[in-house]
Design a protein around this motif. Structure first.
Motif, PDB file in Angstrom:
ATOM      1  N   UNK A 181       0.850  -1.232   0.024  1.00  0.00           N
ATOM      2  CA  UNK A 181      -0.024   0.006   0.023  1.00  0.00           C
ATOM      3  C   UNK A 181       0.829   1.390  -0.034  1.00  0.00           C
ATOM      4  N   UNK A 182       1.127   1.850  -1.245  1.00  0.00           N
ATOM      5  CA  UNK A 182       1.815   3.217  -1.227  1.00  0.00           C
ATOM      6  C   UNK A 182       1.537   3.796  -2.385  1.00  0.00           C
ATOM      7  N   UNK A 183       1.858   5.096  -2.371  1.00  0.00           N
ATOM      8  CA  UNK A 183       1.529   6.074  -3.728  1.00  0.00           C
ATOM      9  C   UNK A 183       3.127   6.003  -4.563  1.00  0.00           C
ATOM     10  N   UNK A 184       3.053   6.413  -5.721  1.00  0.00           N
ATOM     11  CA  UNK A 184       4.292   6.457  -6.525  1.00  0.00           C
ATOM     12  C   UNK A 184       4.617   7.851  -6.434  1.00  0.00           C
ATOM     13  N   UNK A 185       5.936   8.084  -5.749  1.00  0.00           N
ATOM     14  CA  UNK A 185       6.256   9.347  -5.614  1.00  0.00           C
ATOM     15  C   UNK A 185       7.370   9.815  -6.818  1.00  0.00           C
ATOM     16  N   UNK A 186       7.717   8.885  -7.532  1.00  0.00           N
ATOM     17  CA  UNK A 186       8.879   8.981  -8.546  1.00  0.00           C
ATOM     18  C   UNK A 186       8.767   7.749  -9.482  1.00  0.00           C
ATOM     19  N   UNK A 187       9.058   7.962 -10.812  1.00  0.00           N
ATOM     20  CA  UNK A 187       9.092   6.857 -11.511  1.00  0.00           C
ATOM     21  C   UNK A 187      10.103   6.991 -12.857  1.00  0.00           C
ATOM     22  N   UNK A 188      10.885   5.928 -13.230  1.00  0.00           N
ATOM     23  CA  UNK A 188      11.706   6.246 -14.313  1.00  0.00           C
ATOM     24  C   UNK A 188      11.913   4.793 -14.986  1.00  0.00           C
ATOM     25  N   UNK A 189      12.468   5.162 -16.404  1.00  0.00           N
ATOM     26  CA  UNK A 189      12.608   4.006 -17.231  1.00  0.00           C
ATOM     27  C   UNK A 189      14.253   3.919 -16.924  1.00  0.00           C
ATOM     28  N   UNK A 190      14.687   2.489 -16.509  1.00  0.00           N
ATOM     29  CA  UNK A 190      16.328   2.239 -16.417  1.00  0.00           C
ATOM     30  C   UNK A 190      16.440   0.918 -17.157  1.00  0.00           C
ATOM     31  N   UNK A 191      17.269   0.988 -17.939  1.00  0.00           N
ATOM     32  CA  UNK A 191      17.767  -0.304 -18.712  1.00  0.00           C
ATOM     33  C   UNK A 191      16.447  -1.129 -19.136  1.00  0.00           C
ATOM     34  N   UNK A 192      15.292  -0.581 -19.566  1.00  0.00           N
ATOM     35  CA  UNK A 192      14.466  -1.096 -20.308  1.00  0.00           C
ATOM     36  C   UNK A 192      13.305  -1.592 -19.133  1.00  0.00           C
ATOM     37  N   UNK A 193      13.681  -1.332 -17.892  1.00  0.00           N
ATOM     38  CA  UNK A 193      12.605  -1.748 -16.888  1.00  0.00           C
ATOM     39  C   UNK A 193      12.179  -0.457 -16.283  1.00  0.00           C
ATOM     40  N   UNK A 194      11.085  -0.505 -15.340  1.00  0.00           N
ATOM     41  CA  UNK A 194      10.691   0.597 -14.669  1.00  0.00           C
ATOM     42  C   UNK A 194      10.917   0.591 -13.098  1.00  0.00           C
ATOM     43  N   UNK A 195      11.549   1.567 -12.664  1.00  0.00           N
ATOM     44  CA  UNK A 195      11.825   1.845 -11.325  1.00  0.00           C
ATOM     45  C   UNK A 195      10.915   2.936 -10.611  1.00  0.00           C
ATOM     46  N   UNK A 196      10.173   2.391  -9.626  1.00  0.00           N
ATOM     47  CA  UNK A 196       9.250   3.023  -8.849  1.00  0.00           C
ATOM     48  C   UNK A 196       9.696   3.360  -7.639  1.00  0.00           C
ATOM     49  N   UNK A 197       9.474   4.692  -7.326  1.00  0.00           N
ATOM     50  CA  UNK A 197      10.015   5.139  -5.791  1.00  0.00           C
ATOM     51  C   UNK A 197       8.566   5.119  -4.836  1.00  0.00           C
ATOM     52  N   UNK A 198       8.608   4.787  -4.015  1.00  0.00           N
ATOM     53  CA  UNK A 198       6.960   4.935  -3.400  1.00  0.00           C
ATOM     54  C   UNK A 198       7.112   5.858  -2.266  1.00  0.00           C
ATOM     55  N   UNK A 199       6.051   6.289  -2.056  1.00  0.00           N
ATOM     56  CA  UNK A 199       5.995   7.519  -0.996  1.00  0.00           C
ATOM     57  C   UNK A 199       6.305   6.950   0.342  1.00  0.00           C
TER      58      UNK A 199
END
Ligand SMILES: Cc1cc2nc3c(=O)[nH]c(=O)nc-3n(C[C@H](O)[C@H](O)[C@H](O)COP(=O)(O)OP(=O)(O)OC[C@H]3O[C@@H](n4cnc5c(N)ncnc54)[C@H](O)[C@@H]3O)c2cc1C
Length: 319
Positions: free
Chosen positions: A203-221
């Protein structure tokens, strides 16, 4: 075929499909179905309206706009940016999304807080148990229905019908809808699946998101990070008025009345202008929060039939 599910003896999917196919056949809808996109709308005076389509015009004494929201998947801004960068993100309501043809993943993340997210995560976990994360932006909201069943009848509709302000009506609709909710049985299923490690539930919101090496990296709040090669959005449908540019142009050109929320202001008979009618979401300021559902479609059909009957009786009386 006649399988019903508790609670409320809900008809199973196969039965519902069979029922729809039967209705389509009985009404010979296939024969009457013109497969074209509407791209414009213009009045013809006494003769009704002309609907411009991608392949010519259709003229009719009465036109009924029954556009749904299904072509408007809601994309959070951060997910739009990921898509623009070519990241592996899809929306479950994209027209070409099919669970069965989803390529294998290392870690799928389903983002959403309602029944669609929960059911998608459960379905995917059968295919690849333990490789699915259900990321919910809010705690589970457990409700059996999209809105109180009182909205199907006078219990809730009396106050709605009596409310003259379309702004207040919009507010009533907003408050009535249990957005991002799920029924108790689905909630139990995700809790069980999480307990047995079939899904990971966060249970968390997405604070930041980026594409890295074809994957997605989500930073949660909450400070955690998630990496996924398949981000699947179950973030619902955009509630803006359906129809888009061509309907905007028709509203402006023919002075069709709308509320501040952009939705049509129509009569009790769902008449937007002479010979022009609406149902589905376009009728929600008249039909209330169930307008988008099957129950709302039935209410709309009743009102349209009553309106047509009244007009017929008037014509007969005048003849
Ligand atoms: C996952 C999910 C589950 C649901 N479950 C239920 C349920 O159990 N019970 C229930 O009552 N409701 C349910 N609903 C609500 C459901 O959307 C409605 O009941 C029903 O599908 C709405 O039908 P509709 O014809 O009004 O809209 P839609 O199904 O959205 O159909 C609108 C149609 O208009 C077409 N269209 C749009 N613009 C144009 C154009 N310019 N030219 C030509 N055609 C156009 C679209 O292509 C589409 O075919 C559910 C919705 C979702 C998303």
């Amino acid at each position: 075929l006649a399988a019903f599910t508790a609670p409320y003896d809900r008809p199973g999917y196969a039965l519902f499909q069979a029922h729809c196919q039967r209705l389509i056949a009985d009404a010979e809808l296939e024969r009457r179905h013109v497969r074209q996109r509407a791209v414009g709308l213009a009045p013809l005076g006494e003769r009704g309206w002309r609907v411009e389509t991608s392949e010519g015009g259709l003229e009719a004494r009465r036109v009924l706009l029954a556009l749904g929201l299904s072509e408007q998947p809601a994309w959070p801004d951060w997910a739009r940016r990921l898509r623009a960068e070519g990241g592996p993100v899809r929306h479950v309501f994209d027209s070409d999304f099919h669970t069965a043809t989803l390529p294998a993943w290392r870690r799928a993340v389903v983002f959403g807080g309602g029944i669609t997210a929960a059911q998608l995560a459960l379905t995917l976990s059968v295919r690849q148990p333990g490789a699915v994360t259900l990321l919910m932006p809010h705690p589970a909201r457990v409700h059996q229905f999209d809105s109180d069943p009182g909205w199907l009848g006078p219990k809730c509709m009396r106050a709605f019908d009596a409310e003259p302000s379309v702004v207040a009506r919009r507010q009533m609709i907003r408050e009535a809808r249990h957005r991002g909710s799920m029924p108790l049985d689905v909630h139990r299923d995700i809790r069980r699946a999480a307990r047995y490690g079939e899904i990971q539930r966060l249970e968390a919101r997405v604070a930041a998101a980026a594409v890295t090496n074809g994957d997605i990296r989500l930073v949660l709040d909450n400070g955690d990070c998630l990496t996924t090669d398949s981000l699947l959005l179950a973030t619902g449908l955009d509630a803006r008025r359906p129809g888009g540019d061509w309907l905007d142009a028709a509203i402006a050109a023919w002075a069709l009345p709308t509320a501040p929320c952009g939705y049509p202001v129509v009569s009790r008979a769902l008449r937007w202008a002479r010979g022009l009618y609406v149902m589905g979401p376009l009728a929600e300021l008249e039909l209330g929060p169930t307008a988008r559902n099957i129950a709302g479609a039935r209410k709309a059909a009743d009102r349209l039939a009553q309106g047509a009957e009244r007009q017929r009786a008037k014509r007969q009386a005048a003849a």
